[in-house]
Write an enzyme that holds these catalytic residues in place. Sequence first.
Site, PDB file in Angstrom:
ATOM      1  N   SER A 220     -34.536  18.757   4.108  1.00 12.67           N
ATOM      2  CA  SER A 220     -34.813  18.890   2.676  1.00 12.67           C
ATOM      3  C   SER A 220     -34.905  20.370   2.315  1.00 12.67           C
ATOM      4  CB  SER A 220     -36.096  18.137   2.322  1.00 12.67           C
ATOM      5  OG  SER A 220     -36.244  18.039   0.934  1.00 12.67           O
ATOM      6  N   ASN A 221     -35.488  20.692   1.173  1.00 10.61           N
ATOM      7  CA  ASN A 221     -35.652  22.089   0.764  1.00 10.61           C
ATOM      8  C   ASN A 221     -36.959  22.242  -0.008  1.00 10.61           C
ATOM      9  OD1 ASN A 221     -35.110  21.583  -2.142  1.00 10.61           O
ATOM     10  ND2 ASN A 221     -33.114  20.977  -1.335  1.00 10.61           N
ATOM     11  N   HIS A 222     -37.227  23.473  -0.488  1.00  7.03           N
ATOM     12  CA  HIS A 222     -38.547  23.753  -1.076  1.00  7.03           C
ATOM     13  C   HIS A 222     -38.685  23.375  -2.551  1.00  7.03           C
ATOM     14  CE1 HIS A 222     -39.950  25.842   2.421  1.00  7.03           C
ATOM     15  NE2 HIS A 222     -38.894  26.628   2.429  1.00  7.03           N
TER      16      HIS A 222
END
Length: 420
Positions: A220-222
């Site tokens: 995933s990412n932030h």
Amino acid sequence: MLQGKKILLGVSGSIAAYKAATIVRLLVKEGADVKVVMTPSACDFITPLTLATLSKHEVPVTISDNQSWNNHVMLGRWADVMLIAPASANTLSKMANGACDNLLMATYLSATCPVLFAPAMDEDMWHHPATRNNISKLLSYGHQQLPVEKGELASGLFGEGRMAEPENIVKYLHEHFSNHSAQSIDQQQVDKTTLPLKGKKALVTAGPTQEPLDPVRYISNHSSGKMGIAIADALATAGADVTLVLGPTGLSAGNPAVNTIRVVTAEDMFNSSAAHFTQADVIVMAAAVADYRPKHVADIKMKKGEGDALTLELEKTKDILRTLGATRTDKQVLVGFSLETNNEKEYALKKLREKHLDLVVMNSLNDKGAGFNHDTNKVTLFDKKGDARDLPLKSKLEVAQDIVTAIVDILHYNSVPLVV
Ligand code: CTP
């Protein structure tokens, strides 16, 4: 709060079905009118007679009894809300896939009201990728999942998967109805005839996506989804009918008129966006979609190997904006984002051209207070003519309002005001 509300309770086959009696009792005590439908296997755990006595309505189990047809269509239309509690793994799977082999499923498929479901199963079943997929499908249909609780399970193990306690289920129903009444107050108080996006439909994507590796891990990412949610809220405040396709985040739209579809993977986000793209007048794709996902998703938790390294094979996800942007019409306004760390302007203009955008919102991770998780953002808006509008550091809510102003200008005057 629940006085006079029509609540249709669907009970499926799980040991937690015995708690349906408490749910009915609590709802009736609050003045709700409760009707119950059960699956045949739910009757192994609690009798229809118990629930009929508590709800003061007959409890149908089969499509027909004694040569008379149980009208599932009218039941589905009668309710203000349909609550499926407990929702077993089997019933969730049938709901996700539209299987119709019992009265509860026929009623669910006929329901025109909002649907809430309270899953109940053992922890391993809860974490199985098939269940995860079914849940994300159901969320993409706009249904609301009540969180499962942690505790002792029917297997004797301890873990996640227990149905929410009846008291908590009643609290979620309170929340559900208070959001809906806030929506009607909002609709009564604001004269939408004067709003600039009245009668327009908008589609917004926001938040990250999660791409599973195995039942416990994902890529995933932030992204927090704050910027996209602020845009969805601002579009709704400007009078648009907004659908927000939101990746996994703990945040929600503040404007109760926003219709939120929660999704997990890039594939889910693509499917939900595609379903709303053609009808939308305004599309803003602010989501931080994973560009790659694991090519193989393990059914069971991956164990550490002997070696020091692990190589993952990734495959490209669909570029939602590029794919749907290729089908856009001249009447639609299409807005994309460009988050960069270098050559910001060049990359932003490339996206504007290649993704068929009217407007690209560029932000740079080099600017303090801009990007992921902040409450502020510093952006530059580029339009099709290459004109730039460089905005100072502002709250994401103010940036969202500026983006909506630019959209209104494009819709009405086919241009973005040039202010530097
Ligand atoms: N986007 C999308 N689907 C994807 C990837 C991106 O809809 N699979 C959208 C984002 O919501 C955003 C825009 O495309 O509006 C830009 O995203 P970005 O990932 O920065 O663009 P890419 O074209 O993938 O460029 P890069 O190679 O820089 O990652």
